[in-house]
Structures are given as structure tokens and as C-alpha cells.
Design a protein around this motif. Structure first.
Motif, PDB file in Angstrom:
ATOM      1  N   TRP A 126       0.837  -1.195   0.000  1.00  0.00           N
ATOM      2  CA  TRP A 126       0.000   0.000   0.000  1.00  0.00           C
ATOM      3  C   TRP A 126       0.883   1.261   0.000  1.00  0.00           C
ATOM      4  CZ3 TRP A 126      -1.073   3.413   4.314  1.00  0.00           C
ATOM      5  CH2 TRP A 126      -2.080   4.324   4.065  1.00  0.00           C
ATOM      6  N   ILE A 127       1.896   1.283   0.837  1.00  0.00           N
ATOM      7  CA  ILE A 127       2.822   2.414   0.893  1.00  0.00           C
ATOM      8  C   ILE A 127       3.541   2.565  -0.460  1.00  0.00           C
ATOM      9  CG2 ILE A 127       4.963   3.282   1.940  1.00  0.00           C
ATOM     10  CD1 ILE A 127       2.568   3.663   3.731  1.00  0.00           C
ATOM     11  N   VAL A 135       3.461   5.859  -3.008  1.00  0.00           N
ATOM     12  CA  VAL A 135       4.676   6.534  -3.483  1.00  0.00           C
ATOM     13  C   VAL A 135       4.707   6.549  -5.011  1.00  0.00           C
ATOM     14  CG1 VAL A 135       7.195   6.352  -3.585  1.00  0.00           C
ATOM     15  CG2 VAL A 135       6.014   6.104  -1.390  1.00  0.00           C
ATOM     16  N   GLN A 136       4.381   5.431  -5.645  1.00  0.00           N
ATOM     17  CA  GLN A 136       4.379   5.369  -7.108  1.00  0.00           C
ATOM     18  C   GLN A 136       3.340   6.321  -7.699  1.00  0.00           C
ATOM     19  OE1 GLN A 136       6.709   3.832  -8.957  1.00  0.00           O
ATOM     20  NE2 GLN A 136       7.602   3.424  -6.970  1.00  0.00           N
ATOM     21  N   ASN A 137       2.175   6.386  -7.083  1.00  0.00           N
ATOM     22  CA  ASN A 137       1.124   7.290  -7.550  1.00  0.00           C
ATOM     23  C   ASN A 137       1.570   8.740  -7.406  1.00  0.00           C
ATOM     24  OD1 ASN A 137      -1.531   7.855  -8.565  1.00  0.00           O
ATOM     25  ND2 ASN A 137      -2.068   8.516  -6.491  1.00  0.00           N
ATOM     26  N   TYR A 138       2.242   9.063  -6.301  1.00  0.00           N
ATOM     27  CA  TYR A 138       2.762  10.416  -6.098  1.00  0.00           C
ATOM     28  C   TYR A 138       3.782  10.760  -7.185  1.00  0.00           C
ATOM     29  CZ  TYR A 138       5.573  14.211  -4.255  1.00  0.00           C
ATOM     30  OH  TYR A 138       6.278  15.373  -4.129  1.00  0.00           O
TER      31      TYR A 138
END
Length: 182
Positions: free
Chosen positions: A33-34, A38-41
Motif C-alpha cells: 500500500w505504501i 509513493v508510485q502514484n505520487y
């Protein structure tokens, strides 16, 4: 059944295999989930920055300045005026107010276009300096134009001195320093 005493105390902290698997699975799910956050950000940040670069590249003043920097003689449309721009006109339009106070209409149009371009470019450099845009990528993106502005390509030798003086006199010193840094 797997049992283990976790701490030396009177309390027996035991975990059986099924509970251990659930705990490990929870940590893996939390980690994934983390990672996805981070990838989406990173994706959203890169998309925003690409939009900013594209916005800069497609601005009318950027297109005009790049055209007149690229060619030694060209016709450009500025506002409602079509003007023939050659190197002598560019060079005379970069005269400082301390050198003369009266400019021809074409020179004023070019000065305004250069000012808008330098303002927009300063914004992009600010984004580089605060870490929003990767400096190496931005320098690669602007390499051709920076070389012209530094006097390394296709312009008369006096152009380098004129552009330097213009940028320093009218408050673009930090931008000029960034351009000639590498």
C-alpha cells in the motif's frame, strides 16, 4: 504448533504459525500500500511537470523566441504585426535603456517577447532549483537554446555580450548564471 517465547518474563508470548502468517501478510499488504502511494505520487508529480514543460514549450513567446534564435532571418507574427527579424534587429533590440531611450516598434515588440520568455524561463529554473524538475533533464530539454543564448551557436559574436548585458541589466542575472553554468 510452533511456539516461541519472545521475551524473558513470566508472561508467555506465543505465536502459532497461522497468526504469524496473518501478521506477515499484514506487513506485506501495508508495504505494498505504501509502495503504491509513493508510485502514484511520482506519477502525478511527473505528469504535472510534463504539463508545465509542455505549457512552456507551447507558449507563443517561447515559440517566437526559439524561432528567431534558431534562424538568422525569419518572419514572425507578434500580436497583430508580422515583422522580419534578422540578427541586426535582434541585437539592436537588446540595447539597454542606458545606451539609448528610443526604440523602433519592431525592437519594442522583440524586447517584450524576450522579457516574457525570460520570465517564463525563470519560473522553470526556479522549479529546477527547488527540486521539482530534474536539472539534468531540463538542461537536456533546453540544451540547444542555452547554447545559442551563451553565444555558442549561429549568432554573431556581439549577440553573446548583448544577451548577457540585457539579462543582467533587467534582472535576469540568476537566469543568466543558470544558463552559462554548464
Amino acid at each position: 504448533e510452533f511456539r516461541r517465547v519472545l521475551f524473558r518474563s513470566n508472561i508467555d508470548y506465543t505465536i502459532d504459525v497461522s497468526n504469524l502468517i496473518v501478521i506477515i501478510g499484514g506487513f506485506i499488504a501495508f508495504g505494498k500500500w505504501i509502495y503504491e502511494i509513493v508510485q502514484n505520487y511520482k506519477w502525478e508529480r511527473n505528469k504535472y511537470l510534463l504539463d508545465k514543460l509542455e505549457d512552456f514549450r507551447t507558449k507563443d513567446n517561447t515559440k517566437i523566441v526559439h524561432q528567431i534564435l534558431d534562424w538568422n532571418n525569419s518572419k514572425v507574427k507578434i500580436n497583430d504585426s508580422e515583422i522580419k527579424v534578422d540578427d541586426p534587429l535582434i541585437i539592436s533590440s537588446l540595447d539597454l535603456h542606458s545606451e539609448r531611450s528610443v526604440f523602433q516598434k519592431e525592437e519594442l515588440l522583440l524586447r517584450n517577447i524576450f522579457d516574457c520568455y525570460f520570465d517564463n524561463l525563470t519560473t522553470m529554473v526556479f522549479m529546477v532549483k527547488v527540486g521539482l524538475i530534474n536539472e539534468d533533464h531540463f538542461r537536456n530539454f533546453m540544451d540547444y537554446w542555452f547554447k545559442i543564448l551563451k553565444g555558442e551557436k549561429s549568432k554573431p559574436k556581439i549577440f553573446k555580450e548583448k544577451i548577457k548585458n540585457y539579462m543582467n541589466f533587467y534582472g535576469y542575472q540568476e537566469l543568466y548564471d543558470f544558463i552559462i553554468e554548464k
